[in-house]
Design an enzyme around this catalytic site. Sequence first.
Site, PDB file in Angstrom:
ATOM      1  N   ASP A 104     -31.492 -65.022  37.136  1.00  0.00           N
ATOM      2  CA  ASP A 104     -31.904 -63.859  38.168  1.00  0.00           C
ATOM      3  C   ASP A 104     -31.396 -65.061  39.439  1.00  0.00           C
ATOM      4  OD1 ASP A 104     -33.170 -61.509  39.300  1.00  0.00           O
ATOM      5  OD2 ASP A 104     -35.169 -62.460  38.670  1.00  0.00           O
ATOM      6  N   GLU A 135     -27.067 -61.642  39.031  1.00  0.00           N
ATOM      7  CA  GLU A 135     -27.219 -60.515  38.955  1.00  0.00           C
ATOM      8  C   GLU A 135     -26.495 -60.124  40.629  1.00  0.00           C
ATOM      9  OE1 GLU A 135     -30.598 -57.392  38.968  1.00  0.00           O
ATOM     10  OE2 GLU A 135     -31.270 -59.217  38.228  1.00  0.00           O
ATOM     11  N   ASP A 165     -38.857 -63.171  36.435  1.00  0.00           N
ATOM     12  CA  ASP A 165     -37.656 -63.615  35.876  1.00  0.00           C
ATOM     13  C   ASP A 165     -36.798 -64.176  35.449  1.00  0.00           C
ATOM     14  OD1 ASP A 165     -38.492 -64.111  39.932  1.00  0.00           O
ATOM     15  OD2 ASP A 165     -39.637 -64.866  38.620  1.00  0.00           O
TER      16      ASP A 165
END
Length: 165
Positions: A7, A68, A141
């Site tokens: 992330d 991501e 996260d």
Amino acid sequence: MIILGIDPGYGTMGYGVIEKLNNGNTLPVDYGVVTTPKSESFPVRLAMLEEGLNRIFAKYKPQEIAVEELFFTKNVTTGIPVAHARGVILLAAVKYCGKLYEYTPMQIKQALTGYGKADKVQMMHVVTSLLHLKSIPRPDDAADALAVALCHAHTSRFGDMFGIR
């Protein structure tokens, strides 16, 4: 197969490491964050992210890495530093193994919940359930990074469709 989910962030970058077994099941290996102090200059913070990634690569030896994609609509100003951090992440990852994949937030939500607009709470509960964890992964996260890894584990049968070339 060991999968690393990331992330992106420059203050806090989440990571999640899972193992995908031959039968398709997934097991949690580790998760956490790499943080950089606000007191450091931006280039030093980017270097710290790379160092953190290299430690993760050395420790877990992921065979595939999923990241991501960035998505921001309102505040482009805060998105720019994250985009820089994502560039460092992509560079380090492709240098490490070359098996690099990216997924949009909607694709991740769709893969894990069946609904592309699932909220953060739903996502955290699904991650916890799929990995048979005793509690919701923290910080957020890290939970997001595990979701990225799980998304890749569930969609990797599509081959290079999500690969970054």
